[in-house]
Scaffold this motif. Structure first.
Motif, PDB file in Angstrom:
ATOM      1  N   THR A 190       3.459  13.103   5.983  1.00 12.48           N
ATOM      2  CA  THR A 190       2.693  12.218   6.852  1.00 12.48           C
ATOM      3  C   THR A 190       3.643  11.389   7.726  1.00 12.48           C
ATOM      4  O   THR A 190       3.243  10.474   8.413  1.00 12.48           O
ATOM      5  CB  THR A 190       1.786  11.325   5.985  1.00 12.48           C
ATOM      6  OG1 THR A 190       0.934  12.164   5.232  1.00 12.48           O
ATOM      7  CG2 THR A 190       0.919  10.392   6.789  1.00 12.48           C
ATOM      8  N   GLY A 191       4.930  11.703   7.633  1.00  9.84           N
ATOM      9  CA  GLY A 191       5.874  11.023   8.509  1.00  9.84           C
ATOM     10  C   GLY A 191       6.476   9.769   7.930  1.00  9.84           C
ATOM     11  O   GLY A 191       7.019   8.940   8.652  1.00  9.84           O
ATOM     12  N   LEU A 192       6.358   9.610   6.609  1.00  9.88           N
ATOM     13  CA  LEU A 192       6.913   8.414   5.988  1.00  9.88           C
ATOM     14  C   LEU A 192       8.114   8.791   5.136  1.00  9.88           C
ATOM     15  O   LEU A 192       8.074   9.774   4.395  1.00  9.88           O
ATOM     16  CB  LEU A 192       5.847   7.741   5.112  1.00  9.88           C
ATOM     17  CG  LEU A 192       4.683   7.179   5.914  1.00  9.88           C
ATOM     18  CD1 LEU A 192       3.468   6.995   5.034  1.00  9.88           C
ATOM     19  CD2 LEU A 192       5.075   5.873   6.570  1.00  9.88           C
ATOM     20  N   SER A 193       9.150   8.001   5.262  1.00  7.37           N
ATOM     21  CA  SER A 193      10.338   8.247   4.471  1.00  7.37           C
ATOM     22  C   SER A 193      10.206   7.439   3.185  1.00  7.37           C
ATOM     23  O   SER A 193      10.156   6.218   3.219  1.00  7.37           O
ATOM     24  CB  SER A 193      11.554   7.798   5.274  1.00  7.37           C
ATOM     25  OG  SER A 193      12.706   7.990   4.521  1.00  7.37           O
ATOM     26  N   GLN A 200      -3.564  11.005  13.131  1.00 12.69           N
ATOM     27  CA  GLN A 200      -2.219  10.803  13.688  1.00 12.69           C
ATOM     28  C   GLN A 200      -2.104  11.309  15.114  1.00 12.69           C
ATOM     29  O   GLN A 200      -1.057  11.150  15.734  1.00 12.69           O
ATOM     30  CB  GLN A 200      -1.189  11.551  12.836  1.00 12.69           C
ATOM     31  CG  GLN A 200      -1.069  11.009  11.429  1.00 12.69           C
ATOM     32  CD  GLN A 200       0.203  11.492  10.757  1.00 12.69           C
ATOM     33  OE1 GLN A 200       0.467  12.681  10.699  1.00 12.69           O
ATOM     34  NE2 GLN A 200       0.998  10.562  10.265  1.00 12.69           N
ATOM     35  N   MET A 221       0.841  -1.197   0.000  1.00  8.54           N
ATOM     36  CA  MET A 221       0.000   0.000   0.000  1.00  8.54           C
ATOM     37  C   MET A 221       0.879   1.251   0.000  1.00  8.54           C
ATOM     38  O   MET A 221       0.601   2.219  -0.708  1.00  8.54           O
ATOM     39  CB  MET A 221      -0.906  -0.019   1.226  1.00  8.54           C
ATOM     40  CG  MET A 221      -2.035   0.963   1.164  1.00  8.54           C
ATOM     41  SD  MET A 221      -3.312   0.527   2.341  1.00  8.54           S
ATOM     42  CE  MET A 221      -2.789   1.418   3.754  1.00  8.54           C
ATOM     43  N   MET A 222       1.944   1.215   0.772  1.00  3.34           N
ATOM     44  CA  MET A 222       2.869   2.356   0.808  1.00  3.34           C
ATOM     45  C   MET A 222       3.498   2.570  -0.570  1.00  3.34           C
ATOM     46  O   MET A 222       3.724   3.705  -0.985  1.00  3.34           O
ATOM     47  CB  MET A 222       3.985   2.130   1.834  1.00  3.34           C
ATOM     48  CG  MET A 222       3.505   2.054   3.259  1.00  3.34           C
ATOM     49  SD  MET A 222       2.640   3.539   3.753  1.00  3.34           S
ATOM     50  CE  MET A 222       2.136   3.085   5.384  1.00  3.34           C
ATOM     51  N   PRO A 249      13.487   4.617   1.607  1.00  4.41           N
ATOM     52  CA  PRO A 249      13.609   3.187   1.924  1.00  4.41           C
ATOM     53  C   PRO A 249      12.518   2.336   1.278  1.00  4.41           C
ATOM     54  O   PRO A 249      12.779   1.182   0.916  1.00  4.41           O
ATOM     55  CB  PRO A 249      13.503   3.133   3.451  1.00  4.41           C
ATOM     56  CG  PRO A 249      13.373   4.505   3.937  1.00  4.41           C
ATOM     57  CD  PRO A 249      13.411   5.448   2.807  1.00  4.41           C
ATOM     58  N   TYR A 250      11.333   2.895   1.103  1.00  7.76           N
ATOM     59  CA  TYR A 250      10.272   2.123   0.446  1.00  7.76           C
ATOM     60  C   TYR A 250      10.624   1.839  -1.007  1.00  7.76           C
ATOM     61  O   TYR A 250      10.534   0.704  -1.470  1.00  7.76           O
ATOM     62  CB  TYR A 250       8.925   2.858   0.531  1.00  7.76           C
ATOM     63  CG  TYR A 250       8.262   2.691   1.873  1.00  7.76           C
ATOM     64  CD1 TYR A 250       7.662   1.480   2.221  1.00  7.76           C
ATOM     65  CD2 TYR A 250       8.252   3.717   2.800  1.00  7.76           C
ATOM     66  CE1 TYR A 250       7.076   1.310   3.456  1.00  7.76           C
ATOM     67  CE2 TYR A 250       7.666   3.555   4.045  1.00  7.76           C
ATOM     68  CZ  TYR A 250       7.081   2.350   4.369  1.00  7.76           C
ATOM     69  OH  TYR A 250       6.511   2.172   5.597  1.00  7.76           O
ATOM     70  N   ALA A 263       1.190   4.344  -2.579  1.00  6.58           N
ATOM     71  CA  ALA A 263       1.134   5.734  -2.123  1.00  6.58           C
ATOM     72  C   ALA A 263       2.302   6.536  -2.701  1.00  6.58           C
ATOM     73  O   ALA A 263       2.148   7.700  -3.060  1.00  6.58           O
ATOM     74  CB  ALA A 263       1.155   5.784  -0.604  1.00  6.58           C
ATOM     75  N   PHE A 318      -0.738   4.140   9.922  1.00  6.35           N
ATOM     76  CA  PHE A 318       0.445   3.270   9.860  1.00  6.35           C
ATOM     77  C   PHE A 318       1.697   4.067  10.207  1.00  6.35           C
ATOM     78  O   PHE A 318       2.554   3.604  10.964  1.00  6.35           O
ATOM     79  CB  PHE A 318       0.606   2.672   8.458  1.00  6.35           C
ATOM     80  CG  PHE A 318      -0.162   1.404   8.248  1.00  6.35           C
ATOM     81  CD1 PHE A 318       0.091   0.288   9.032  1.00  6.35           C
ATOM     82  CD2 PHE A 318      -1.125   1.304   7.260  1.00  6.35           C
ATOM     83  CE1 PHE A 318      -0.613  -0.894   8.840  1.00  6.35           C
ATOM     84  CE2 PHE A 318      -1.836   0.135   7.062  1.00  6.35           C
ATOM     85  CZ  PHE A 318      -1.580  -0.966   7.855  1.00  6.35           C
ATOM     86  N   ALA A 319       1.786   5.281   9.650  1.00  5.44           N
ATOM     87  CA  ALA A 319       2.979   6.103   9.883  1.00  5.44           C
ATOM     88  C   ALA A 319       3.129   6.426  11.358  1.00  5.44           C
ATOM     89  O   ALA A 319       4.229   6.410  11.897  1.00  5.44           O
ATOM     90  CB  ALA A 319       2.900   7.384   9.060  1.00  5.44           C
ATOM     91  N   GLY A 342       6.174   4.165  12.422  1.00 11.62           N
ATOM     92  CA  GLY A 342       7.322   5.011  12.142  1.00 11.62           C
ATOM     93  C   GLY A 342       7.518   5.232  10.656  1.00 11.62           C
ATOM     94  O   GLY A 342       6.689   4.868   9.836  1.00 11.62           O
ATOM     95  N   ALA A 343       8.675   5.831  10.335  1.00  9.96           N
ATOM     96  CA  ALA A 343       8.906   6.325   8.974  1.00  9.96           C
ATOM     97  C   ALA A 343       9.043   5.209   7.944  1.00  9.96           C
ATOM     98  O   ALA A 343       8.775   5.403   6.775  1.00  9.96           O
ATOM     99  CB  ALA A 343      10.145   7.200   8.950  1.00  9.96           C
ATOM    100  N   PHE A 344       9.478   4.036   8.377  1.00  9.33           N
ATOM    101  CA  PHE A 344       9.611   2.927   7.429  1.00  9.33           C
ATOM    102  C   PHE A 344       9.406   1.619   8.148  1.00  9.33           C
ATOM    103  O   PHE A 344       9.925   1.410   9.237  1.00  9.33           O
ATOM    104  CB  PHE A 344      10.996   2.943   6.775  1.00  9.33           C
ATOM    105  CG  PHE A 344      11.249   1.745   5.898  1.00  9.33           C
ATOM    106  CD1 PHE A 344      10.571   1.600   4.705  1.00  9.33           C
ATOM    107  CD2 PHE A 344      12.155   0.761   6.283  1.00  9.33           C
ATOM    108  CE1 PHE A 344      10.787   0.494   3.889  1.00  9.33           C
ATOM    109  CE2 PHE A 344      12.381  -0.348   5.476  1.00  9.33           C
ATOM    110  CZ  PHE A 344      11.694  -0.475   4.279  1.00  9.33           C
ATOM    111  N   ILE A 364      -3.004   5.170   5.871  1.00  8.67           N
ATOM    112  CA  ILE A 364      -1.567   5.438   5.722  1.00  8.67           C
ATOM    113  C   ILE A 364      -1.005   6.295   6.860  1.00  8.67           C
ATOM    114  O   ILE A 364       0.001   5.921   7.470  1.00  8.67           O
ATOM    115  CB  ILE A 364      -1.279   6.019   4.321  1.00  8.67           C
ATOM    116  CG1 ILE A 364      -1.435   4.873   3.308  1.00  8.67           C
ATOM    117  CG2 ILE A 364       0.109   6.640   4.235  1.00  8.67           C
ATOM    118  CD1 ILE A 364      -1.336   5.280   1.874  1.00  8.67           C
ATOM    119  N   PRO A 365      -1.647   7.426   7.197  1.00  9.65           N
ATOM    120  CA  PRO A 365      -1.103   8.189   8.333  1.00  9.65           C
ATOM    121  C   PRO A 365      -1.153   7.416   9.651  1.00  9.65           C
ATOM    122  O   PRO A 365      -0.289   7.621  10.511  1.00  9.65           O
ATOM    123  CB  PRO A 365      -2.008   9.426   8.401  1.00  9.65           C
ATOM    124  CG  PRO A 365      -3.125   9.201   7.476  1.00  9.65           C
ATOM    125  CD  PRO A 365      -2.741   8.139   6.522  1.00  9.65           C
TER     126      PRO A 365
END
Ligand SMILES: Nc1ncnc2c1ncn2[C@@H]1O[C@H](COP(=O)(O)OP(=O)(O)OP(=O)(O)O)[C@@H](O)[C@H]1O
Ligand SMILES: [Mg+2]
Lengths: 406, 251
Positions: A248-251, B165, A233-234, A254-255, A237, B104-105, B109-111, B101-102
């Motif tokens: 949204t706080g996702l890097s 969040q 899903m990421m 790495p994905y 996204a 999950f974040a 965390g970020a990953f 998604i938010p």
């Protein structure tokens, strides 16, 4: 079942049944008939179907989900093949260690290439991957392939081959009768095959095909899991809106890197399997045309869909192997019932599309699909299904309204 | 000390001084509105807070830590969520997926490489996403493609995504622009409710004075990149300088 929902389980089952019965399904025409030309059920081609299927399934995890279009995935295919052949030379002819090494080495290369290329997106990413792949290709061809140097990893133009004096520490350098041993899975020889004659038909069952097919099913299963996971899903996204992800706080890096490495490992697995079926590896496997081919397969079948890449791989390999074998003699045979002048004319018209000209057919089919079915063959299938459903429904409706009208 | 301390922030775009010398202190658990005419630099200021822009001068502290030099995802993980002036959502994903998604974040965390568990088995995340959709009055739209919704709905979805969040600081850039009156009122009610129930600080940019005066505890008026005045809503309403510069009346 297996942690999949009902729809995905049935998809997996259908693919499993189709691949297990492929030797029958792909040989629908009696051996002596004129149409036997179109039979695709011979081991060599069936192996190619599933191996390129693996390649495309992996490519789709990157391109279909994240939208990052790599133009260098053939590099991993080649790296996988070289790694496998080295394992056959040094360790043993068992395919398991060879496949494991292929996946690991191509995964490592993917980490490095992905780390650098993913600093850019869009066309710049594509160009970077292309540059890396061409670098690998040229290295394999020249610097790393000079038989006179001590860096001869690829044996250059000749390609990396098995030799009678290879060490093979866990096996034998040469068999009792003085030939090179063959690739096997704990004794099951990959080139071994059984042919069954049934009336006018003949079907061949090859060990190599079934081993590849089972590995393809496993790869397909893993791909379904990835598609349905939070990670998948990421990745979708990422394709949609990287800004929103970051805020949204996702890097995102790495994905994308993980997707790149996974798809690189799939490519390495496919390359390794190729070497297991036929233990030699050449640099041409890494050429940019090979990278382009997997892009075509994925788009033709339907990028971002589960089954699309497999269909695309099958369609392209079918055309490459079947259409390319139709030469003028065959065409004259088909149209001999026509008056002479007309026969020559028809053959003249069809000639550019078959034989060596199969690329032209592929190009036209590809254009037609991209223009009319942007979702690939899968979208075509869905449209047909919808049409049938609608017709059925309107039939039902008609049946229902009939009594009222009476 | 406020939870957000902006000191001497300046930002120049070529020849344009978008932000002059901005000082702003937002107290914890209050709602601070930033108003000002178009082009005053309001959005630019928010961009400097979330790492989208790096200011030329000055410092930005959140909860005693500098945010400057941090990546946007790191700043979000510190507890700052932002709603944008033009909705930033995942257009090709469903509304429910957008909401997950938010969450999950915030949870992982970020990953997180959970490539082998299925989304449908993440019951806690789904439940939470459904609950927020409920709160946003959007539960019936959960399977819709997010891109196919109206602008107002996209905005509400984005607000929901940020609220899910449970941020400590929520930044809203014209959250009710493009919304129907009823949805605007719902949004006001929702934000009021959340302000009372949770520990949350809100900084809001808004042109709709009804929204501003319903929510704000303090208001800063920004004009041409510098804060003109900062005061309580009552005082701002009657401030001559504000009427002149912002409400467009001659004193
Ligand atoms: N990335 C950028 N590059 C160049 N100029 C910019 C950039 N972002 C903003 N500006 C300019 O800076 C000024 C302030 O813009 P900003 O978007 O912060 O205004 P605003 O107060 O949010 O206005 P509005 O109420 O219209 O949203 C404007 O003149 C704008 O054109
Ligand atoms: Mg703005």
């Amino acid at each position: 079942m297996f942690g999949l929902d009902k729809k995905d389980t049935s998809l997996l089952m259908i693919v499993a049944v189709l691949t297990m019965f492929a030797p029958f399904i792909l040989n629908p025409f009696p051996t002596d008939s004129g149409l036997a030309q179109f039979n695709a059920g011979y081991p060599d081609l069936m192996q190619r179907f599933v191996i390129f299927g693996i390649f495309a399934i992996g490519f789709n995890i990157l391109f279909g989900l994240t939208g990052y279009l790599s133009f260098g995935h053939a590099a991993f295919l080649g790296i996988g093949s070289y790694s496998a052949v080295w394992m056959f030379k040094l360790l043993s002819m068992n395919i398991i260690p060879a496949i494991i090494l292929s996946v690991i080495v191509s995964g490592l290369f993917a980490v490095v290439i992905g780390y650098v290329s993913l600093r850019r997106s869009g066309i710049y990413f594509s160009i970077l991957t292309l540059a890396f792949a061409q670098m690998c290709y040229n290295m394999a061809y020249s610097v790393l392939g000079n038989p006179a140097s001590s860096y001869n990893l690829t044996n250059g133009e000749t390609g990396l081959q098995l030799l009678l004096d290879d060490p093979r520490v866990l096996g034998v350098s040469a068999t009792a009768d003085g030939s090179i041993p063959v690739t096997n899975l704990f004794g099951l020889e990959m080139r071994g095959s059984e042919t069954i004659e049934m009336g006018a038909w003949s079907f061949s069952f090859s060990a190599g095909y079934y081993v590849s097919a089972i590995i393809m099913l496993l790869s397909f299963y893993i791909a379904i899991r990835v598609f349905r996971s939070p990670f998948g899903m990421m990745l979708r996204a990422v394709k949609c809106n990287q800004n929103r992800m970051n805020f949204t706080g996702l890097s995102t890096r790495p994905y994308t890197l993980a997707a790149f490495v996974i798809s690189g490992m799939y490519a390495g697995l496919a390359g390794g399997l190729m070497a297991c079926m036929d233990p030699l590896a050449g640099a041409e496997r890494m050429q940019w045309t090979a990278s382009g081919e997997v892009v075509l397969m994925t788009i033709l079948g339907g990028a971002g869909t589960l089954i699309g890449p497999v269909l695309g791989a099958g369609a392209i390999k079918y055309m490459e192997n079947i259409f390319s074998k139709i030469n003028d003699t065959v065409l004259h045979g088909w149209f001999s019932f026509l008056p002479d002048g007309l026969e020559d004319f028809v053959v003249f018209v069809i000639h550019p599309f078959v034989g060596k000209g199969w690329h032209l057919t592929l190009g036209l089919v590809f254009m037609a699909v991209v223009i009319f079915l942007p979702g690939g063959l899968v979208e075509g299938g869905q449209r047909i299904m919808n049409l049938i459903k609608r017709r059925k429904k309107s039939d039902d409706d008609a049946a229902e309204t009939q009594p009222a009208a009476e | 000390m406020g939870i957000l301390e902006v000191k001497g922030v300046g930002k120049r775009f070529g020849g344009l001084q978008a932000l002059g010398d901005v000082n702003l202190s937002v107290q914890e658990n209050t709602c601070h509105a930033i108003i000002g005419p178009n082009g005053a630099g309001k959005s630019t200021l928010l961009n400097c807070l979330i790492g989208k822009l790096i200011p030329d001068t000055g410092s930005v502290m959140f909860d005693g830590q500098s945010v400057l030099g941090r990546k946007p995802f790191e700043i979000n993980q510190m507890g700052i969520s932002r709603v944008f002036q033009t909705p930033e959502i995942f257009g090709d994903l469903s509304v429910l997926e957008n909401m997950m998604i938010p969450i999950f974040a915030a949870r992982d965390g970020a990953f997180e490489l959970n490539a082998f568990s299925s989304v449908s088995s993440q019951k806690d995340v789904i439940e939470r996403a459904e609950k927020v959709l409920e709160e946003m009055n959007m539960a019936d739209k959960r399977h819709m493609n997010a891109a196919s919704m109206s602008r107002g709905d996209k905005r509400r979805l984005e607000i929901g995504m940020c609220l899910s969040q449970e941020p400590r600081l929520l930044l809203l850039d014209e959250p009710t622009a493009g919304m129907a009156r009823a949805d605007t009122n719902n949004t006001i009610d929702l934000l009021k409710e959340i302000k009372e129930e949770r520990d949350i600080t809100i900084a809001i940019i808004e042109h709709d004075m009804h929204v501003v005066f319903s929510l704000a505890d303090r208001i800063t008026v920004l004009a041409q990149g510098t804060p003109l005045v900062e005061d309580t809503p009552e005082k701002i309403k009657g401030h001559p300088k504000v009427r002149e510069a912002y409400l467009g009346e001659s004193a």
